[in-house]
Design a protein around this motif. Structure first.
Motif, PDB file in Angstrom:
ATOM      1  N   ILE A 333       0.861  -1.193   0.000  1.00  0.00           N
ATOM      2  CA  ILE A 333       0.000   0.000   0.000  1.00  0.00           C
ATOM      3  C   ILE A 333       0.894   1.239   0.000  1.00  0.00           C
ATOM      4  O   ILE A 333       1.767   1.384   0.861  1.00  0.00           O
ATOM      5  CB  ILE A 333      -0.926   0.011   1.229  1.00  0.00           C
ATOM      6  CG1 ILE A 333      -1.799  -1.253   1.243  1.00  0.00           C
ATOM      7  CG2 ILE A 333      -1.789   1.269   1.255  1.00  0.00           C
ATOM      8  CD1 ILE A 333      -2.461  -1.513   2.579  1.00  0.00           C
ATOM      9  N   THR A 334       0.692   2.131  -0.954  1.00  0.00           N
ATOM     10  CA  THR A 334       1.514   3.332  -1.093  1.00  0.00           C
ATOM     11  C   THR A 334       0.794   4.529  -0.481  1.00  0.00           C
ATOM     12  O   THR A 334      -0.382   4.768  -0.784  1.00  0.00           O
ATOM     13  CB  THR A 334       1.823   3.620  -2.569  1.00  0.00           C
ATOM     14  OG1 THR A 334       2.366   2.442  -3.184  1.00  0.00           O
ATOM     15  CG2 THR A 334       2.832   4.755  -2.695  1.00  0.00           C
ATOM     16  N   VAL A 335       1.505   5.271   0.364  1.00  0.00           N
ATOM     17  CA  VAL A 335       0.954   6.477   1.003  1.00  0.00           C
ATOM     18  C   VAL A 335       1.643   7.701   0.417  1.00  0.00           C
ATOM     19  O   VAL A 335       2.872   7.802   0.435  1.00  0.00           O
ATOM     20  CB  VAL A 335       1.141   6.436   2.531  1.00  0.00           C
ATOM     21  CG1 VAL A 335       0.618   7.730   3.165  1.00  0.00           C
ATOM     22  CG2 VAL A 335       0.427   5.225   3.124  1.00  0.00           C
ATOM     23  N   TYR A 336       0.841   8.638  -0.100  1.00  0.00           N
ATOM     24  CA  TYR A 336       1.353   9.860  -0.716  1.00  0.00           C
ATOM     25  C   TYR A 336       0.980  11.074   0.141  1.00  0.00           C
ATOM     26  O   TYR A 336      -0.048  11.088   0.821  1.00  0.00           O
ATOM     27  CB  TYR A 336       0.740  10.078  -2.099  1.00  0.00           C
ATOM     28  CG  TYR A 336       0.953   8.981  -3.100  1.00  0.00           C
ATOM     29  CD1 TYR A 336       1.946   9.064  -4.072  1.00  0.00           C
ATOM     30  CD2 TYR A 336       0.124   7.850  -3.104  1.00  0.00           C
ATOM     31  CE1 TYR A 336       2.115   8.052  -5.018  1.00  0.00           C
ATOM     32  CE2 TYR A 336       0.294   6.842  -4.047  1.00  0.00           C
ATOM     33  CZ  TYR A 336       1.288   6.947  -4.994  1.00  0.00           C
ATOM     34  OH  TYR A 336       1.446   5.955  -5.915  1.00  0.00           O
ATOM     35  N   GLN A 450       2.544   9.298   8.849  1.00  0.00           N
ATOM     36  CA  GLN A 450       3.316   8.316   9.613  1.00  0.00           C
ATOM     37  C   GLN A 450       2.405   7.409  10.428  1.00  0.00           C
ATOM     38  O   GLN A 450       2.675   6.216  10.580  1.00  0.00           O
ATOM     39  CB  GLN A 450       4.310   9.019  10.533  1.00  0.00           C
ATOM     40  CG  GLN A 450       5.339   8.079  11.155  1.00  0.00           C
ATOM     41  CD  GLN A 450       6.142   7.344  10.101  1.00  0.00           C
ATOM     42  OE1 GLN A 450       6.688   7.952   9.181  1.00  0.00           O
ATOM     43  NE2 GLN A 450       6.228   6.014  10.236  1.00  0.00           N
ATOM     44  N   GLN A 451       1.307   7.971  10.927  1.00  0.00           N
ATOM     45  CA  GLN A 451       0.361   7.147  11.677  1.00  0.00           C
ATOM     46  C   GLN A 451      -0.259   6.063  10.788  1.00  0.00           C
ATOM     47  O   GLN A 451      -0.475   4.932  11.227  1.00  0.00           O
ATOM     48  CB  GLN A 451      -0.723   8.018  12.289  1.00  0.00           C
ATOM     49  CG  GLN A 451      -0.225   8.965  13.380  1.00  0.00           C
ATOM     50  CD  GLN A 451      -1.350   9.764  13.998  1.00  0.00           C
ATOM     51  OE1 GLN A 451      -2.232   9.206  14.666  1.00  0.00           O
ATOM     52  NE2 GLN A 451      -1.344  11.067  13.787  1.00  0.00           N
ATOM     53  N   LEU A 452      -0.530   6.407   9.538  1.00  0.00           N
ATOM     54  CA  LEU A 452      -1.044   5.404   8.611  1.00  0.00           C
ATOM     55  C   LEU A 452      -0.003   4.332   8.322  1.00  0.00           C
ATOM     56  O   LEU A 452      -0.312   3.138   8.340  1.00  0.00           O
ATOM     57  CB  LEU A 452      -1.470   6.080   7.298  1.00  0.00           C
ATOM     58  CG  LEU A 452      -2.762   6.913   7.324  1.00  0.00           C
ATOM     59  CD1 LEU A 452      -2.926   7.690   6.039  1.00  0.00           C
ATOM     60  CD2 LEU A 452      -3.971   6.014   7.581  1.00  0.00           C
ATOM     61  N   LEU A 453       1.229   4.761   8.073  1.00  0.00           N
ATOM     62  CA  LEU A 453       2.293   3.786   7.793  1.00  0.00           C
ATOM     63  C   LEU A 453       2.529   2.871   8.984  1.00  0.00           C
ATOM     64  O   LEU A 453       2.703   1.661   8.820  1.00  0.00           O
ATOM     65  CB  LEU A 453       3.571   4.535   7.415  1.00  0.00           C
ATOM     66  CG  LEU A 453       3.544   5.265   6.065  1.00  0.00           C
ATOM     67  CD1 LEU A 453       4.744   6.181   5.929  1.00  0.00           C
ATOM     68  CD2 LEU A 453       3.494   4.262   4.912  1.00  0.00           C
ATOM     69  N   ASP A 454       2.518   3.449  10.193  1.00  0.00           N
ATOM     70  CA  ASP A 454       2.707   2.626  11.395  1.00  0.00           C
ATOM     71  C   ASP A 454       1.567   1.627  11.566  1.00  0.00           C
ATOM     72  O   ASP A 454       1.782   0.448  11.898  1.00  0.00           O
ATOM     73  CB  ASP A 454       2.806   3.524  12.628  1.00  0.00           C
ATOM     74  CG  ASP A 454       4.067   4.358  12.653  1.00  0.00           C
ATOM     75  OD1 ASP A 454       5.008   4.046  11.893  1.00  0.00           O
ATOM     76  OD2 ASP A 454       4.108   5.355  13.411  1.00  0.00           O
ATOM     77  N   GLY A 455       0.340   2.108  11.327  1.00  0.00           N
ATOM     78  CA  GLY A 455      -0.817   1.232  11.487  1.00  0.00           C
ATOM     79  C   GLY A 455      -0.875   0.140  10.446  1.00  0.00           C
ATOM     80  O   GLY A 455      -1.258  -1.005  10.750  1.00  0.00           O
ATOM     81  N   LEU A 456      -0.479   0.468   9.222  1.00  0.00           N
ATOM     82  CA  LEU A 456      -0.472  -0.535   8.159  1.00  0.00           C
ATOM     83  C   LEU A 456       0.587  -1.605   8.402  1.00  0.00           C
ATOM     84  O   LEU A 456       0.421  -2.761   7.996  1.00  0.00           O
ATOM     85  CB  LEU A 456      -0.232   0.134   6.808  1.00  0.00           C
ATOM     86  CG  LEU A 456      -1.392   1.025   6.293  1.00  0.00           C
ATOM     87  CD1 LEU A 456      -0.927   1.843   5.096  1.00  0.00           C
ATOM     88  CD2 LEU A 456      -2.589   0.169   5.907  1.00  0.00           C
ATOM     89  N   THR A 457       1.657  -1.232   9.073  1.00  0.00           N
ATOM     90  CA  THR A 457       2.747  -2.167   9.337  1.00  0.00           C
ATOM     91  C   THR A 457       2.279  -3.335  10.207  1.00  0.00           C
ATOM     92  O   THR A 457       2.697  -4.485  10.030  1.00  0.00           O
ATOM     93  CB  THR A 457       3.922  -1.455  10.026  1.00  0.00           C
ATOM     94  OG1 THR A 457       4.384  -0.403   9.164  1.00  0.00           O
ATOM     95  CG2 THR A 457       5.074  -2.405  10.291  1.00  0.00           C
ATOM     96  N   ILE A 458       1.399  -3.018  11.166  1.00  0.00           N
ATOM     97  CA  ILE A 458       0.955  -4.049  12.103  1.00  0.00           C
ATOM     98  C   ILE A 458      -0.433  -4.588  11.772  1.00  0.00           C
ATOM     99  O   ILE A 458      -1.025  -5.313  12.546  1.00  0.00           O
ATOM    100  CB  ILE A 458       0.974  -3.506  13.547  1.00  0.00           C
ATOM    101  CG1 ILE A 458       0.036  -2.299  13.685  1.00  0.00           C
ATOM    102  CG2 ILE A 458       2.387  -3.143  13.967  1.00  0.00           C
ATOM    103  CD1 ILE A 458      -0.103  -1.765  15.101  1.00  0.00           C
ATOM    104  N   LYS A 459      -0.956  -4.176  10.622  1.00  0.00           N
ATOM    105  CA  LYS A 459      -2.315  -4.605  10.229  1.00  0.00           C
ATOM    106  C   LYS A 459      -2.371  -6.116  10.044  1.00  0.00           C
ATOM    107  O   LYS A 459      -1.503  -6.701   9.415  1.00  0.00           O
ATOM    108  CB  LYS A 459      -2.704  -3.913   8.906  1.00  0.00           C
ATOM    109  CG  LYS A 459      -4.091  -4.295   8.419  1.00  0.00           C
ATOM    110  CD  LYS A 459      -4.443  -3.524   7.168  1.00  0.00           C
ATOM    111  CE  LYS A 459      -5.816  -3.976   6.640  1.00  0.00           C
ATOM    112  NZ  LYS A 459      -6.223  -3.230   5.436  1.00  0.00           N
TER     113      LYS A 459
END
Length: 459
Positions: A333-336, A450-459
């Protein structure tokens, strides 16, 4: 060493003033309410002291020779009232820049409702690539330079006796004591007018009021100067019809500069008077970027850079931070991160991403944070601007108008939240491998990327 203290130093413009003043040998300090990257990082790297808040006590701590006041400052702020009551010397950022920097150089100004930052970045890079080593002040951080502002360096180009300065020319007002647009202070010799729409509803009552300011800018351009204008903008054409004393060249649909054939990678031919004069081979997508490039090629030609040189330089252009900037890729998943906040810019940004990702899902995440958006002036156009997104998330915290009602035409693909934590949780829950999460705001958006990236990491 003279000392300037900048009120509102955290904005991209005033932060750029700080960087230039520091480079010029001034002692620079400043204050602001909130700071966020990239300007907070840039100021810290420069070693510029910043105090949080607008309290009067800072005037004793930072007894400056001049107080440079940004347009974030208002009457009633303790620091402003103290400056006035004590009779301390003050000026605006644009006026300080004009008097201490710009008057020494050939100024190339980029004005317009949309695309100023990207176009100014392109133009500065084309001049740099040609050896002209321009100074610049841009409302973002071009990745080719890694800073938003600097003084001109030693010119190695064909016009070594001349120094150049590229500036993003904003139509927003100058200061609480000077309600003219910032750009009337800059006195450019070369000006790009990218487009013109109604914006800044907090200070302009209608489009005509903005057009008046644009005509004030035109009045300052010398007869030997050049105006490069988007001839697909009726509002700009109306401004030029009020009177123009300089050479003008159109781009977009005129006999002057046009976009020719476009290849599958986004490269395109450059036409001048219907003749192919160059080809840009680059990675940027979208009609808006091709239009920006046309304007840059025309402006650069005015200072002696050939079309061929400009096209080659644009092929090495790396874009600007917060302009479709990839913040990370997690679980496919790419976050822009993108600065888009006006409906036209939102639509253009999503269209550019759509061209890049094809049928992959785009999750658009919007914070209507600008003054114009908070007032609800553009709410009728908001839903149409988001049509190309597959799912839309909007953070409505701090907005007084009914965001859900404005976005109702999008039906079940829109989700509106008042709480940031709930918004982030919903995006993480919905996203899946191959998605593209496009976050759009002209502010820090609470560090959502960053909150999205952190949350996606542990999804």
């Amino acid at each position: 060493m003279q000392h300037i203290h900048i009120i509102g130093i955290g904005g991209t413009f005033m932060g750029g003033i700080a960087a230039i003043a520091k480079e010029a040998g001034y002692r620079v300090t400043g204050c602001d309410a909130k700071m966020y990257p990239p300007m907070s990082t840039q100021l810290a790297d420069l070693g510029i002291e910043v105090v949080e808040g607008f309290e009067a006590a800072q005037l004793d701590q930072y007894a400056a020779d001049m107080y440079v006041i940004g347009n974030v400052a208002r009457r009633g702020m303790p620091v402003i009232e103290a400056i006035l009551n004590r009779g301390l010397p003050y000026t605006s950022g644009p006026q300080w820049l004009s008097e201490h920097v710009l008057q020494q150089h050939w100024v190339l100004a980029v004005a317009g409702t949309h695309g100023k930052t990207t176009t100014a970045s392109m133009l500065a890079w084309v001049l740099e690539d040609a050896g002209m080593a321009p100074g610049f002040l841009i409302g973002g951080v071009p990745e080719n330079f890694a800073v938003s502002a600097r003084l001109p360096k030693k010119n190695q180009g064909d016009h070594a006796q001349q120094s150049f300065f590229v500036i993003e020319a904003d139509e927003y007002d100058t200061a609480f004591f000077d309600k003219r647009s910032k750009f009337v202070h800059y006195r450019p010799r070369t000006a790009i007018l990218n487009n013109l729409e109604y914006d800044h509803a907090d200070i302009f009552p209608n489009l005509a009021a903005i057009q008046t300011q644009f005509h004030h800018l035109i009045r300052t351009i010398p007869g030997e100067g050049l105006i490069v204008h988007n001839d697909q903008s009726p509002a700009l054409q109306q401004v030029l019809e009020q009177g123009c004393w300089s050479e003008i060249q159109g781009f977009g649909s005129s006999q002057d500069w046009q976009i020719g054939a476009i290849d599958s990678q986004g490269g395109f031919d450059v036409l001048l008077q219907q003749q192919i004069v160059g080809h840009v081979d680059w990675n940027l997508l979208g009609q808006h970027n091709r239009m920006n490039a046309l304007a840059v090629i025309a402006a650069a030609r005015h200072v002696g850079i050939t079309v061929e040189q400009s096209c080659a330089a644009l092929g090495r252009f790396k874009n600007v931070k917060r302009r479709m900037e990839i913040k990370g890729v997690v679980q496919g998943i790419t976050v822009y991160d993108d600065f888009a906040h006006h409906p036209t810019a939102i639509a253009t940004t999503i269209d550019g991403l759509r061209q890049k990702v094809g049928n992959a899902r785009i999750l658009a995440v919007l914070e209507p944070r600008s003054n114009t958006m908070k007032l609800g002036t553009m709410k009728a156009a908001l839903s149409d601007s988001l049509l190309q997104a597959d799912v839309v998330y909007c953070y409505a915290g701090g907005v007084d108008w009914d965001v859900a009602a404005a976005l109702r035409p999008l039906q079940n693909k829109v989700h509106v939240f008042q709480e940031m934590s709930a918004l982030i949780e919903a995006i993480i829950h919905e996203s899946r491998h191959g998605d593209h999460i496009l976050v759009m705001s002209n502010g820090g958006f609470g560090g959502i990327h960053q909150q999205l990236l952190d949350g996606l990491t542990i999804k």
